[in-house]
Design a protein around this motif. Structure first.
Motif, PDB file in Angstrom:
ATOM      1  N   ARG A 195       0.812  -1.228   0.000  1.00 56.40           N
ATOM      2  CA  ARG A 195       0.000   0.000   0.000  1.00 56.40           C
ATOM      3  C   ARG A 195       0.839   1.269   0.000  1.00 56.40           C
ATOM      4  N   GLU A 229      -2.910  -3.401  -2.765  1.00 56.13           N
ATOM      5  CA  GLU A 229      -3.388  -3.317  -1.379  1.00 56.13           C
ATOM      6  C   GLU A 229      -3.586  -1.870  -0.965  1.00 56.13           C
ATOM      7  N   GLU A 232      -7.757   3.213  -1.043  1.00 55.09           N
ATOM      8  CA  GLU A 232      -8.629   4.014  -0.173  1.00 55.09           C
ATOM      9  C   GLU A 232      -9.427   5.072  -0.925  1.00 55.09           C
ATOM     10  N   PHE A 251      -9.777  -0.190   2.043  1.00 57.04           N
ATOM     11  CA  PHE A 251     -10.893   0.393   2.783  1.00 57.04           C
ATOM     12  C   PHE A 251     -11.944   1.005   1.857  1.00 57.04           C
TER      13      PHE A 251
HETATM   14  O1    G Z   1       0.703  -7.075   5.302  1.00 57.38           O
HETATM   15  P1    G Z   1      -0.662  -7.425   4.900  1.00 57.38           P
HETATM   16  O2    G Z   1      -0.923  -7.051   3.484  1.00 57.38           O
HETATM   17  O3    G Z   1      -1.084  -8.841   5.154  1.00 57.38           O
HETATM   18  O4    G Z   1      -1.587  -6.494   5.772  1.00 57.38           O
HETATM   19  C1    G Z   1      -2.895  -6.251   5.613  1.00 57.38           C
HETATM   20  C2    G Z   1      -3.062  -5.047   6.510  1.00 57.38           C
HETATM   21  O5    G Z   1      -3.480  -3.926   5.762  1.00 57.38           O
HETATM   22  C3    G Z   1      -4.053  -5.243   7.600  1.00 57.38           C
HETATM   23  O6    G Z   1      -3.553  -4.599   8.706  1.00 57.38           O
HETATM   24  C4    G Z   1      -5.270  -4.501   7.068  1.00 57.38           C
HETATM   25  O7    G Z   1      -6.124  -4.090   8.108  1.00 57.38           O
HETATM   26  C5    G Z   1      -4.587  -3.318   6.403  1.00 57.38           C
HETATM   27  N1    G Z   1      -5.383  -2.652   5.377  1.00 57.38           N
HETATM   28  C6    G Z   1      -6.256  -3.215   4.535  1.00 57.38           C
HETATM   29  N2    G Z   1      -6.798  -2.305   3.687  1.00 57.38           N
HETATM   30  C7    G Z   1      -6.245  -1.121   4.004  1.00 57.38           C
HETATM   31  C8    G Z   1      -6.408   0.218   3.488  1.00 57.38           C
HETATM   32  O8    G Z   1      -7.144   0.496   2.556  1.00 57.38           O
HETATM   33  N3    G Z   1      -5.649   1.176   4.082  1.00 57.38           N
HETATM   34  C9    G Z   1      -4.793   0.921   5.113  1.00 57.38           C
HETATM   35  N4    G Z   1      -4.116   1.944   5.623  1.00 57.38           N
HETATM   36  N5    G Z   1      -4.618  -0.311   5.616  1.00 57.38           N
HETATM   37  C10   G Z   1      -5.337  -1.333   5.079  1.00 57.38           C
END
Ligand code: G
Ligand code: G
Ligand code: MN
Length: 281
Positions: A195, A229, A232, A251
């Motif tokens: 992300r 990933e 948002e 999200f």
């Molecule tokens: O490292 P891994 O990809 O497995 O982690 C997934 C993490 O990313 C979890 O903590 C999840 O809650 C978080 N996550 C999922 N979607 C989002 C997003 O849109 N924004 C943010 N900041 N975190 C997210």
């Protein structure tokens, strides 16, 4: 002699020790839960895969974040037992979804520590058999950190999983050592673009993210599935779709939710929200 004392260090060390002791019992006491976050096909925003994410509901401290307790579980070796529970639970959930005619695959995060004794593939095939699901319904997400140990044991373990028919994903891609040799050494099916790179799309004025472009181009030439990933915003989603990401997660679509809440989210999603978001493009 002279001793240096810092209250803050001692407090965090004490919290760590007490958490570790509690973690020992968390599994038996049923304090661990899985939440599930959808990964949607970019093409039609239908759910393809759902990532299982571990949660610890501590009786006194409330929800302890995985970033805090997973490292403890790794250091103490508890992650092996916890990891078996996660696999069993996620496979059982995939079986429930199949029974409900929801064809979602389930993705499970695996720690490097779970490789150490060379029994991961056996454990995974046991979990699949116990739940009565096909290996193709399961994806395992490894971080670069989990694969860094350049041992034949790790290579063999990943190959054995691949032979079972399980999908292999490289998680948080681009944040670790980013050695491209992982892509040659391991039979990877899916790249999860961290992300941090997705955030760049919004951080620049023109909505540019040259590293996302570069990762996507590389994935395409290696025929890898890509999952972005941490999506948002609409801007990120439009950019990723234009660049041909296979799946999106974040999200904007849904937070990680308990299975029952995910079912509620999904009924709303197919009736209204998916149309709204795709329509807005
Ligand atoms: O490292 P891994 O990809 O497995 O982690 C997934 C993490 O990313 C979890 O903590 C999840 O809650 C978080 N996550 C999922 N979607 C989002 C997003 O849109 N924004 C943010 N900041 N975190 C997210
Ligand atoms: O939501 P998010 O805070 O869930 O997750 C934070 C981090 O914890 C992510 O990097 C994710 O990969 C990791 N994590 C979540 N669940 C599990 C799990 O079941 N096993 C392992 N090893 N890591 C997990
Ligand atoms: Mn993950």
């Amino acid at each position: 002699g002279c001793e240096l004392f810092m209250a803050s260090i001692s407090r965090s060390a004490a919290r760590k020790l007490s958490l570790e002791a509690d973690l020992n019992r968390a599994l038996d006491r049923g304090e661990l839960r899985l939440h599930y976050q959808p990964r949607l096909a970019t093409q039609d925003l239908q759910v393809e895969t759902v990532e299982a994410l571990l949660r610890w509901q501590h009786p006194q401290r409330g929800m302890v974040p995985p970033d805090e307790f997973i490292p403890l579980a790794e250091q103490s070796g508890l992650i092996v037992g916890i990891g078996d529970w996660v696999l069993a639970e996620a496979c059982a959930q995939a079986a429930r979804w199949r029974a409900a005619r929801v064809g979602w695959k389930v993705a499970v995060n695996v720690s490097g520590v779970q490789f150490r004794d060379g029994t991961l593939a056996t454990r995974v095939s046991r979990a699949l058999a116990a739940a009565g699901i096909e290996a193709s319904s399961l994806e395992l997400e490894f971080t670069e950190g989990a694969l860094i140990e350049n041992s034949s044991r790790v290579t063999q373990a990943v190959s054995a999983l691949k032979e079972l028919g399980v999908n292999i994903a490289l998680d948080d891609f681009g944040t670790g050592y980013s050695s491209l040799s992982y892509l040659r050494r391991f039979p990877i099916d899916t790249l999860k673009i961290d992300r941090m790179f997705v955030r760049d799309i919004n951080a620049t004025s023109g909505g540019q993210a040259p590293l996302v472009d570069a990762i996507m181009a590389m994935a395409r030439s290696l025929s890898l599935t890509t999952v972005a990933e941490g999506v948002e915003t609409d801007l990120q989603w439009h950019f990723l779709r234009a660049r041909g990401a296979s799946q999106v997660q974040g999200f904007l679509f849904s937070r990680p939710l308990p299975a029952e809440e995910l079912a509620l989210w999904h009924s709303q999603w197919i009736h209204a929200d998916a149309g709204r978001i795709t329509g807005a493009a």
